[in-house]
Design an enzyme around this catalytic site. Structure first.
Site, PDB file in Angstrom:
ATOM      1  CE  LYS A 268      -7.018  16.281  99.814  1.00 47.56           C
ATOM      2  NZ  LYS A 268      -7.513  16.459  98.431  1.00 47.56           N
ATOM      3  NE  ARG A 342     -15.874  22.783  95.633  1.00 48.12           N
ATOM      4  CZ  ARG A 342     -15.850  21.985  94.562  1.00 48.12           C
ATOM      5  NH1 ARG A 342     -16.970  21.708  93.906  1.00 48.12           N
ATOM      6  NH2 ARG A 342     -14.713  21.455  94.152  1.00 48.12           N
TER       7      ARG A 342
END
Length: 490
Positions: A268, A342
């Site tokens: 990120k 996820r």
């Protein structure tokens, strides 16, 4: 937490809080604000003074408005007029939050509740008081507010006892979730999180199991292991089970527990990384809700699964393009290691569907930035194929003072999950990021597909400043709504 006491006879009367309602006319128009008739008689001179004072305050009675009036040498020494709006639950919660801030420098206050106050209003008021009084600071300096005690003046204290108990338990568990989420990742790794749950789980009929890396490997939790493989702090799977006698409904709650998210090899940018200690807010919420169900002795079985991992960059981190084999055997191709939540959720949900066989499966996750793009900072994105389940949870969330909006699960988006190499593509570049993430998770629900609900709550898990009962930082979003919903199940 504040010490809340119900009484018909106050021990002391330093600061007296009088509720002010919005006025209304018979034709639906507005009228001047008015003092709410109290359930316990006040000294005549106090009532007369407050009535005379009110027009000069220019209060409209809106929830959260306050006006302080000093009475040197008098009893009480201070009057605090508090707007409670139309008297609905949300108004009382907002009023309670405003009161906690307005009386921060007081040591003790007495709130004269209206004669017609109901349990919903009392519950909301106490929740607002306790949640707005919350602060998280890691410092040796004593920065706690002076306000320590609140007396609620009512004609029949016993009639409101349960409402206060439920409100205080709900607030305590919400504050616990905030503490877990606010804690810096320098101390908050998967092992630490599991230890906090263990310390809090000393309640009857509450069972805890924590799987470490070796057990996860032996049982095939490949998603959790992949995401946690780059960190020196190994992953964990917390399984917390509330089993009350006679429960006829079994709910499994799953919460994403990434204790820090660098994005992995798909790293990120710094601005997106600085708040990634909050990436376990879903796990904090479901754990706290389960602890709350046990504390309140709710008559529903609740099993919480919190897959915990730290998504780091190292030579052992999983790579974009890797194939992950999840619990139960399904494989997924991941081309973005920053779509890690996820992967851990998929393992936990597959385990729940295959081995726990619950009646209902609900997961909460700070899953995508797309949640905020679609719905802003206050709403979670809710997904389910079950209309009744969605309606029931949405109603509970609204009653709790939280917010969510139901989103679609369009059939024509499922094709984006196709992979040439694996059963599924976990992070397709198809836009609608929150929707495709939900569709990916649905593939791991097995026979529970029509009894599953997912909430992407990345945006509302954090507040940039004080806002009604929210304080700057972690909000504990989901705890209140889940507890309201669980209390309706049998």
């Amino acid at each position: 937490m504040l010490a809340i006491r119900l009484t018909a006879n106050p021990d002391r009367l330093d600061t007296l809080v009088l509720p002010v309602r919005t006025g209304a006319t018979t034709d639906g128009g507005t009228a001047p604000a008015m003092l709410a008739p109290t359930g316990v008689a006040l000294p005549d001179e106090v009532s007369a003074e407050a009535t005379t004072l009110l027009p000069a305050t220019r209060l409209a009675g809106r929830a959260g408005e306050t006006f302080a009036h000093l009475r040197p040498g008098g009893t009480p020494q201070r009057l605090l007029l508090l707007g409670v709006g139309d008297g609905a639950g949300r108004s009382w919660r907002t009023a309670g939050a405003a009161l906690a801030r307005a009386a921060r420098d007081e040591t003790h206050i007495t709130v004269a509740l209206p004669a017609d106050v109901d349990s919903d209003a009392v519950r909301a008021l106490v929740e607002g008081l306790q949640l707005a009084a919350y602060r998280f600071r890691m410092t040796d300096a004593d920065e706690s507010p002076a306000l320590a005690g609140v007396e609620l003046l009512v004609a029949d204290p016993e009639a409101q006892r349960e409402a206060v108990t439920v409100a205080e338990t709900t607030a305590r568990m919400t504050r616990f979730a905030r503490d877990l989420t606010n804690a810096p990742s320098s101390v908050k790794n998967p092992q630490w999180f599991a230890a906090q749950v263990e310390a809090a789980a000393d309640l009857p009929d509450l069972h805890l199991r924590v799987r470490g890396p070796e057990e996860l490997a032996a049982e095939g939790f490949g998603g959790i292991l992949a995401v946690g493989g780059g960190s020196a702090s190994g992953p964990r799977l917390v399984e917390l089970d509330w089993r009350p006698a006679g429960a006829r409904t079994h709910v499994v709650l799953v919460g994403k527990g990434i204790t820090f998210d660098t994005g992995g090899i798909s790293i990120k940018p710094v601005p997106a990384m600085k708040l990634m200690r909050k990436d376990m807010a879903g796990a904090a919420a479901v754990v706290a809700a389960t602890l709350g169900a046990a504390a309140l002795r709710l008559r529903v079985r609740v099993t919480t699964l919190a897959p915990l991992a730290e998504n780091m960059v190292s030579g052992s981190a999983f790579r974009p393009g890797d194939i992950v084999r999840h619990y139960g055997g399904l494989t997924s191709e991941t081309t973005n290691s920053d779509a890690e939540g996820r992967l851990v959720l998929a393992d936990a949900m597959a385990y729940a569907a295959r081995d726990l066989a619950p009646d209902l499966l609900v997961d909460l996750a700070t899953l995508t930035g797309a949640n905020a793009v679609a719905l802003g900072k206050r709403h979670g994105a809710l997904y389910s194929d079950n209309d009744q389940l969605a309606a029931d949870l949405l109603a509970a969330i609204e009653d709790a003072g939280e917010a969510a909006w139901r989103m679609p699960l369009p059939a024509d988006y499922v094709e984006h999950l196709s992979s040439d190499l694996a059963d599924l593509h976990s992070s397709p570049d198809a836009g609608a990021g929150s929707v495709t993430a939900a569709l990916f998770l649905r593939e791991f629900t097995g026979d529970l597909r029509d009894r599953w609900l997912h909430i992407d709550m990345s945006a509302p898990s954090w507040s940039d400043g004080d806002d009604a009962e929210l304080t700057r930082g972690a909000t504990g979003w989901g705890v209140r709504g889940l507890l309201r919903w669980l209390a309706t199940l049998r």
